[in-house]
Write a protein that holds these residues in place. Structure first.
Motif, mmCIF file in Angstrom:
data_model
loop_
_atom_site.group_PDB
_atom_site.id
_atom_site.type_symbol
_atom_site.label_atom_id
_atom_site.label_comp_id
_atom_site.label_asym_id
_atom_site.label_seq_id
_atom_site.Cartn_x
_atom_site.Cartn_y
_atom_site.Cartn_z
ATOM 1 N N CYS A 16 0.462 -0.992 0.269
ATOM 2 C CA CYS A 16 0.081 -0.308 0.005
ATOM 3 C C CYS A 16 1.545 0.786 0.121
ATOM 4 N N CYS A 17 0.109 2.253 -0.465
ATOM 5 C CA CYS A 17 0.809 3.819 -0.068
ATOM 6 C C CYS A 17 -0.193 4.006 0.603
ATOM 7 N N TYR A 18 0.688 5.596 1.871
ATOM 8 C CA TYR A 18 0.340 5.911 2.814
ATOM 9 C C TYR A 18 -0.334 7.251 1.787
ATOM 10 N N PRO A 19 -1.536 7.696 2.282
ATOM 11 C CA PRO A 19 -1.983 9.361 1.890
ATOM 12 C C PRO A 19 -0.960 10.303 2.019
ATOM 13 N N TRP B 149 -11.159 8.368 6.346
ATOM 14 C CA TRP B 149 -12.172 7.734 4.720
ATOM 15 C C TRP B 149 -10.729 7.554 4.408
ATOM 16 N N PRO B 150 -9.533 7.450 5.064
ATOM 17 C CA PRO B 150 -8.072 7.707 4.243
ATOM 18 C C PRO B 150 -7.834 5.847 2.870
ATOM 19 N N THR B 151 -7.432 6.928 1.755
ATOM 20 C CA THR B 151 -6.952 5.824 0.767
ATOM 21 C C THR B 151 -5.448 5.820 1.198
ATOM 22 N N LEU B 152 -5.190 4.331 0.902
ATOM 23 C CA LEU B 152 -3.891 3.393 0.756
ATOM 24 C C LEU B 152 -3.903 2.965 -0.064
ATOM 25 N N PRO C 148 -0.567 4.834 -6.746
ATOM 26 C CA PRO C 148 0.571 5.783 -5.936
ATOM 27 C C PRO C 148 -0.147 7.221 -4.841
ATOM 28 N N SER C 149 0.526 7.209 -3.386
ATOM 29 C CA SER C 149 0.790 7.647 -2.699
ATOM 30 C C SER C 149 -0.420 9.125 -3.334
ATOM 31 N N ASN C 150 -1.320 9.580 -2.778
ATOM 32 C CA ASN C 150 -2.722 10.360 -3.161
ATOM 33 C C ASN C 150 -3.128 11.559 -1.903
ATOM 34 N N ASP C 151 -4.144 11.941 -2.359
ATOM 35 C CA ASP C 151 -5.043 12.523 -1.513
ATOM 36 C C ASP C 151 -6.093 12.332 -0.589
ATOM 37 N N TRP D 66 -12.790 8.764 -3.002
ATOM 38 C CA TRP D 66 -14.255 9.433 -1.972
ATOM 39 C C TRP D 66 -15.043 9.987 -4.085
ATOM 40 N N ALA D 67 -14.304 9.971 -4.859
ATOM 41 C CA ALA D 67 -14.986 10.701 -6.360
ATOM 42 C C ALA D 67 -15.596 8.803 -6.947
#
Length: 224
Positions: free
Chosen positions: A44-47, A96-99, A102-105, A110-111
């Protein structure tokens, strides 16, 4: 005088739009353990906002039908508009974080959730209330505390599937569905928890149907 046939087309179109917007029976509210998302071959990648807390995060609030089918991408005219949820962004980043890499916001995540699932419940939610409702359910359900109170810790240990289900039901009042995935060694691990919400999006209910899938009788609860 207009014929009956000429009048029927716009009426049928309107009925079709209304029908598609309401064609579901309940919601799955899905929470994800980040340690299990990351502990796979894909990793995974951290946000960009940083490593999320070691807590369950929201995956989505998904309209579903009692027969197991579900609507999706119901209104392509209603695309995600980040400006409509400005007041929720801090809470979304935390809960509601993304993992995804590549790392993103998190905006793409959400979209996707709004356009695939949220637009199918526009008779109940607008974009803001869709995300706010999910965040409110998350804050009222402390799944990690329910598990820890039963001695089930995210320590890399293995626990019985039954004990995990029982702990969550004890804490929430409702029987969950547990989805597992596999770590790099192929061990079954606690990945996602499904609870159900009524069609108005106002309260938890017993799930009319659970997704298909099966976990081992003993599953890992990985660290994060």
């Amino acid at each position: 005088m207009k014929s009956t046939a000429s009048l029927s087309l716009p009426i049928l179109f309107l009925l079709a739009v209304v029908s598609s917007a309401q064609a579901y029976d309940f919601f799955y509210f899905v929470l994800q353990w980040p340690g299990s998302y990351c502990d796979t071959k894909q990793s995974c990648c951290y946000p960009t906002s940083g490593k999320p807390a070691a807590d369950f995060g929201i995956h989505g609030l998904w309209p579903n039908n009692n027969d197991g089918s579900y609507p999706s991408n119901c209104d392509p005219r209603t695309s995600f508009d980040k400006s409509k949820i400005q007041g929720l962004l801090s809470s979304l980043q935390s809960n509601w974080p993304t993992l995804a890499c590549p790392s993103n916001d998190g905006t793409n995540f959400w979209a996707h959730e709004w356009e695939k699932h949220g637009t199918c419940a526009e008779s109940v939610f607008n974009e803001y209330s869709y995300f706010k409702t999910a965040l409110d359910f998350k804050s009222s359900l402390n799944l990690l505390q329910s598990l820890q109170s039963a001695g089930i810790q995210p320590d890399g240990g293995h626990y019985s599937l039954k004990s995990i289900k029982d702990a969550i039901e004890q804490g929430t009042g409702y029987a969950p569905y547990i989805e597992c995935n596999a770590d790099e060694s192929g061990n079954s691990q606690l990945y996602q928890v499904y609870l159900c919400v009524d069609s108005s999006g106002s309260q938890l209910i017993e799930c009319p149907i659970f997704p298909r899938g099966k976990c081992n009788s003993q599953i890992e609860f990985p660290m994060f």
